[in-house]
Structures are given as structure tokens and as C-alpha cells.
Design an enzyme around this catalytic site. Structure first.
Site, short mmCIF file in Angstrom:
data_model
loop_
_atom_site.label_atom_id
_atom_site.label_comp_id
_atom_site.label_asym_id
_atom_site.label_seq_id
_atom_site.Cartn_x
_atom_site.Cartn_y
_atom_site.Cartn_z
CE LYS A 37 -4.29 0.16 2.56
NZ LYS A 37 -4.87 0.24 3.90
CD GLU A 151 -13.15 12.94 8.36
OE1 GLU A 151 -12.04 13.32 8.72
OE2 GLU A 151 -14.00 13.71 7.85
CE LYS A 207 -18.41 8.69 12.29
NZ LYS A 207 -18.19 9.12 10.95
CG ASN A 211 -22.49 7.92 10.89
OD1 ASN A 211 -22.65 8.88 10.14
ND2 ASN A 211 -21.39 7.19 10.86
CB CYS A 263 -20.15 4.57 8.27
SG CYS A 263 -18.57 4.88 7.51
CE LYS A 266 -16.99 1.35 11.51
NZ LYS A 266 -16.67 2.39 12.45
NE ARG A 330 -15.53 -1.35 3.63
CZ ARG A 330 -14.74 -0.44 4.21
NH1 ARG A 330 -14.20 -0.69 5.38
NH2 ARG A 330 -14.51 0.70 3.61
C1 UGA Z 1 -21.75 7.94 6.15
C2 UGA Z 1 -22.09 9.38 6.55
O1 UGA Z 1 -22.95 9.96 5.59
C3 UGA Z 1 -20.80 10.21 6.67
O2 UGA Z 1 -21.11 11.52 7.14
C4 UGA Z 1 -19.86 9.53 7.68
O3 UGA Z 1 -18.62 10.20 7.78
C5 UGA Z 1 -19.58 8.12 7.22
O4 UGA Z 1 -20.83 7.40 7.10
C6 UGA Z 1 -18.69 7.49 8.26
O5 UGA Z 1 -19.12 7.32 9.40
O6 UGA Z 1 -17.50 7.29 7.97
P1 UGA Z 1 -21.10 6.75 3.82
O7 UGA Z 1 -21.19 5.46 4.57
O8 UGA Z 1 -19.95 7.01 2.93
O9 UGA Z 1 -21.16 7.99 4.86
O10 UGA Z 1 -22.38 6.81 2.89
P2 UGA Z 1 -23.77 7.59 2.84
O11 UGA Z 1 -23.78 8.49 1.68
O12 UGA Z 1 -24.11 8.16 4.15
O13 UGA Z 1 -24.76 6.37 2.53
C7 UGA Z 1 -24.91 5.28 3.44
C8 UGA Z 1 -25.97 4.32 2.98
O14 UGA Z 1 -27.26 4.91 3.07
C9 UGA Z 1 -25.82 3.90 1.51
O15 UGA Z 1 -26.10 2.51 1.42
C10 UGA Z 1 -26.87 4.72 0.80
O16 UGA Z 1 -27.33 4.11 -0.38
C11 UGA Z 1 -27.96 4.78 1.84
N1 UGA Z 1 -28.87 5.92 1.69
C12 UGA Z 1 -28.41 7.19 1.84
C13 UGA Z 1 -30.21 5.69 1.41
O17 UGA Z 1 -30.66 4.54 1.26
N2 UGA Z 1 -31.03 6.78 1.29
C14 UGA Z 1 -30.61 8.06 1.44
O18 UGA Z 1 -31.43 8.99 1.34
C15 UGA Z 1 -29.25 8.26 1.71
#
Ligand code: UGA
Length: 435
Positions: A37, A151, A207, A211, A263, A266, A330
Site C-alpha cells: 500500500k 470524521e 459521531k 450516523n 459506517c 457498524k 461492505r
Molecule cells: C456515512 C455518513 O454519511 C458520513 O457523514 C460519515 O462520515 C460516514 O458514514 C462514516 O461514518 O465514515 P457513507 O457510509 O460514505 O457515509 O455513505 P452515505 O452516503 O451516508 O450512505 C450510506 C448508505 O445509506 C448507503 O447505502 C446509501 O445508499 C444509503 N442511503 C443514503 C439511502 O438509502 N437513502 C438516502 O437517502 C441516503
């Protein structure tokens, strides 16, 4: 004043942090135990797919402000500020496993040489920053300040989010630590990004609460979608109207096949456990965890109901990633749904612009297709699971000609219902009556 920074862990959060902090003008060394990496990163090759990250990586390596190494001891000794961004995966009971974090703490204790700020970026249970601080002090690190800096990056939009955060949360316990963190993030101060300065425990809980709340929003709209299907309403219109209420807000109200990713699943599990531990049960979170699993099964059941038996049927799947713009699978709903389809004897041919390689490691017997149209060939059903832009403007005439039976189940509500109707497809959506 720019700082000398070491970022331990070059996974998703660590890499973005290293690249972003270097771009702010700090001198940054990213550390990881994985030599392959590190070599790739030094050559300017990100090991994750994330729009924009490669340019920032190259630019900052070339400027001499960013490099990567496996030498944790030397990097800690040279650094004024150590960001810790190692994984905290769920342990056996769902609680975050802190072994990687504690290994880094151990290395810090072995390499103490003057004042340092240890910034914990990893998502950690309430009480961890205090614990880490006490552990370091107990081993002679009186001159070390621990800071919690959770984050909030979203995969797929991480570069934008790093430079335009809604807020930066910093849990701290000494004015000196605050001053140093202010310096590290000076570029964000200048553009008036709000900073929340607070105690460790609040920062840690912010945090999980953020979430958890977003997961509840999604879980809620998914249950309303279920109701809408049954009573002939349209969840798209419902969420649009709900979102117009400023108190609710329009984001995270898209019904879908259940949330996934590294995220929400978990962090909701961890929050439920933290609640129990402190005798403050998080029953809303517990419900949303259950509801989200139920949503994936509901998608499967509906497909099965349409097709009668699944034995010998071919299902085309568009989208395997847990959301668009990432190769990450994941906790993707596709994993559960594909597993159940296989269990009942279906054949699967799938397409995803980025995630097929990762999915193949779990399901080698899915037929991975070169294009969305190849995935439709000879299918009895087409299941849309991820909202990739290319699936928003599918050539439905072509698809009808390719499929054995013209049936589309769109779990992201991105395919044009009127066009499907006009072309005499059978269809289902999440939260809208099917035909
Ligand atoms: C999420 C949070 O949005 C971030 O702010 C946070 O930093 C991150 O987790 C983390 O804890 O590291 P992420 O997991 O990258 O980010 O993705 P999201 O865009 O939040 O989507 C999560 C899931 O929810 C996806 O499966 C998405 O398809 C779903 N989702 C999202 C829906 O089904 N409907 C929505 O309206 C929005």
C-alpha cells in the site's frame, strides 16, 4: 503555522486526512503496516476508488509535503501532531474493536520525545479518548494531549467533504491542544467552517448520534415506502414534500434497498451497545437495525413473489456497490439479496461500473458482465440496486429486446416509470405501486 503531522492508518479516512492536511500546507507522513500500500501511495496511486483523490495525492507528493512510510517509530518521533485513523471494526459482540488503536497508542508510548498532540479520527466508543489519555500518561506521556476529531466524510464525495465540511468537531482537554489543532486546520478557519470545541465524550457521541440519526431517517422513509406501496401512495412525492419542511430537510430521505457501507451498520450496532452499557437503551437505533435488515429481505421477497419460483430463473442485477461512486461493497444490500437468490436456485448476471472485482471475491459464481446491457441478456428480471448515473438513462427499448421477460424492479427509483409503462414492462419500485 504549518505543522509536522503523522497520520497512522492509510485506509479511507487516513488517506483523505493525509492528503487534505498536506494540501492545507502541513508536512505530512502517512504510515501503514502494509508495504505494498505504501509503495503504491508513494507512486501516487490511491488504493481506493474515490473521485478526485489521485490528483490531490500527486500534487502533494510532488510539492514535497506528503510521503508515506511503514516506519511508525520514526514518524511518531518526528511529528508534532499524530492523527490516528486505524480501523475500529465491530468485534464479536458488535462493540468497536480497539486493538489496532491500542497498538498505535503503544507505539506512541514507546517513542515519546517531547510534546505531542494525538488526534483520534477513528470512530471510537464513548470513553476511549479519556482511556487513551490515561494510558499514555501512565506510561510517562505527561506532555501528550489527546484530541477527539471524528470524521464525517462520505465515500464518493470525500474530497469535497474534506475541504467543505459542514462542521469540524474537536473534543479536547487543554488550551495548548486547541491552539495546535487550530493551526492544523487554519485553512478551514479562514473560510468560516464552523468548529465545535467540546469535551471528549461529547465529540465521541456526536459521531455516533449523527450516523444514528441519518440511519433512522433512511429507516423511517423505507418503512413509509412499504406503507405507500400497500396503500397506493408514492414515496417519491411524500419524501419531497416532507423535505420541504425545513425542520425535516430533504437529505437522506431516499427510499432504497436498505442502507449499507462501512459506517451506518457498524456505528448503529456500536451505539446500541453503548446505550445498553450506560443503561440508556437506544431503542430507536435497535429498531432501525432490525428494520434495515428487513428492508433487504423485503426486496428479495417481492422479487420472488413476482417470479413465482426462482429456481432456474436468471436475474440481471445493476449495481453491487452499497451506493454510487464507490467500489465499496461492505454491507451492501446486494450481498444479502444475491445470497438469498442463490439459495433459491436463481442464476445471476450482474454489472457495476466499479465494484465487480470486490464482489467477485465474495460471489465468484455470479456472471460479471461488461455492460449494463449485457447484464440484461436473457433475464427473467432486472433488479436495480445501486443509483449509478449510467442507470438513470437506460435505453429501455434495447433492454426490452434483450430480456426474456420484460420485468424491472428498481429499488432506487431512478428508472422512468412512464417509459416503462409505455413500453409495456412489468415493474416494481420501492414505495410505489407496481404493475
Ligand atoms: C456515512 C455518513 O454519511 C458520513 O457523514 C460519515 O462520515 C460516514 O458514514 C462514516 O461514518 O465514515 P457513507 O457510509 O460514505 O457515509 O455513505 P452515505 O452516503 O451516508 O450512505 C450510506 C448508505 O445509506 C448507503 O447505502 C446509501 O445508499 C444509503 N442511503 C443514503 C439511502 O438509502 N437513502 C438516502 O437517502 C441516503
Amino acid at each position: 503555522m504549518a505543522k509536522k503531522i503523522c497520520v497512522v492508518g492509510t485506509g479511507y479516512v487516513g488517506l483523505l486526512t493525509a492528503v487534505g492536511l498536506a494540501d492545507f500546507g502541513n508536512t505530512v507522513v502517512g504510515v501503514d503496516i502494509d508495504k505494498a500500500k505504501i509503495d503504491a501511495l508513494n507512486a501516487g496511486k490511491p488504493i481506493i476508488f474515490e473521485p478526485g483523490v489521485e490528483e490531490y495525492l500527486e500534487r502533494n507528493i510532488q510539492s514535497g509535503r506528503l510521503r508515506f512510510t511503514t516506519d511508525i517509530a520514526g514518524s511518531i518521533r518526528e511529528a508534532e501532531v499524530i492523527f490516528v485513523a486505524v480501523g475500529t471494526p465491530p468485534g464479536e459482540n458488535g462493540e468497536a474493536d480497539l486493538q489496532y488503536l491500542m497498538r498505535v497508542v503503544d507505539s506512541i508510548c514507546q517513542n515519546l520525545n517531547g510534546h505531542k498532540v494525538v488526534v483520534i479520527k477513528s470512530t471510537v466508543p464513548v470513553g476511549t479518548n479519556r482511556l487513551v489519555s490515561e494510558a499514555i500518561i501512565a506510561r510517562g506521556g505527561k506532555d501528550v494531549d489527546v484530541v477527539s476529531n471524528p470524521e464525517f466524510l462520505r465515500e464518493g464525495k470525500a474530497v469535497y467533504d474534506f475541504f467543505h465540511p459542514d462542521r469540524v468537531v474537536v473534543g479536547y482537554s487543554s488550551p495548548k491542544a486547541r491552539e495546535i489543532v487550530e493551526d492544523v486546520y487554519r485553512a478551514l478557519h479562514r473560510v468560516n467552517v464552523p468548529f465545535v470545541w467540546c469535551d471528549w465524550e461529547s465529540a465521541e457521541l456526536i459521531k455516533y448520534a449523527s450516523n444514528g440519526f441519518l440511519a433512522i431517517k433512511i429507516g423511517f422513509i423505507n418503512q413509509i415506502a412499504c406503507l405507500a406501496e400497500e396503500c397506493g401512495a408514492d414515496v417519491q412525492i411524500i419524501s419531497k414534500a416532507m423535505g420541504m419542511d425545513g425542520r425535516i430537510g430533504s437529505k437522506f430521505l431516499h427510499a432504497g434497498p436498505g442502507y449499507g457501507g462501512s459506517c451506518f451498520p457498524k456505528d448503529t450496532s456500536a451505539l446500541a451497545i453503548i446505550g445498553k452499557k450506560y443503561n440508556a437503551p437506544q431503542t430507536l437505533i435497535e429498531s432501525v437495525i432490525e428494520a434495515n435488515e428487513g428492508q433487504k429481505i423485503r426486496v428479495f421477497n417481492r422479487l420472488r413473489q413476482r417470479l413465482g419460483t426462482l429456481k432456474g430463473k436468471t436475474v440481471g442485477i445493476l449495481g453491487l456497490a452499497f451506493k454510487a461512486e464507490t467500489d465499496d461493497i461492505r454491507e451492501s444490500s446486494a450481498i444479502t439479496i444475491v445470497g438469498k437468490l442463490f439459495e433459491e436456485g436463481a442464476q445471476i448476471q450482474a454489472h457495476d461500473p466499479k465494484a465487480m472485482g470486490n464482489f467477485e471475491k465474495i460471489y465468484p459464481t455470479v456472471k460479471y458482465m461488461n455492460s449494463e446491457y449485457d447484464a440484461c441478456k436473457g433475464c427473467d428480471a432486472l433488479l436495480v440496486l445501486t443509483e449509478w448515473n449510467e442507470y438513470r438513462s437506460l435505453d429501455l427499448v434495447r433492454i426490452k429486446n434483450l430480456m426474456k421477460e420484460p420485468y424491472v424492479f428498481d429499488t432506487r427509483n431512478i428508472v422512468d416509470q412512464d417509459e416503462l409503462s409505455a413500453l409495456d414492462f412489468s415493474f416494481d419500485f420501492i414505495g410505489r405501486a407496481g404493475k
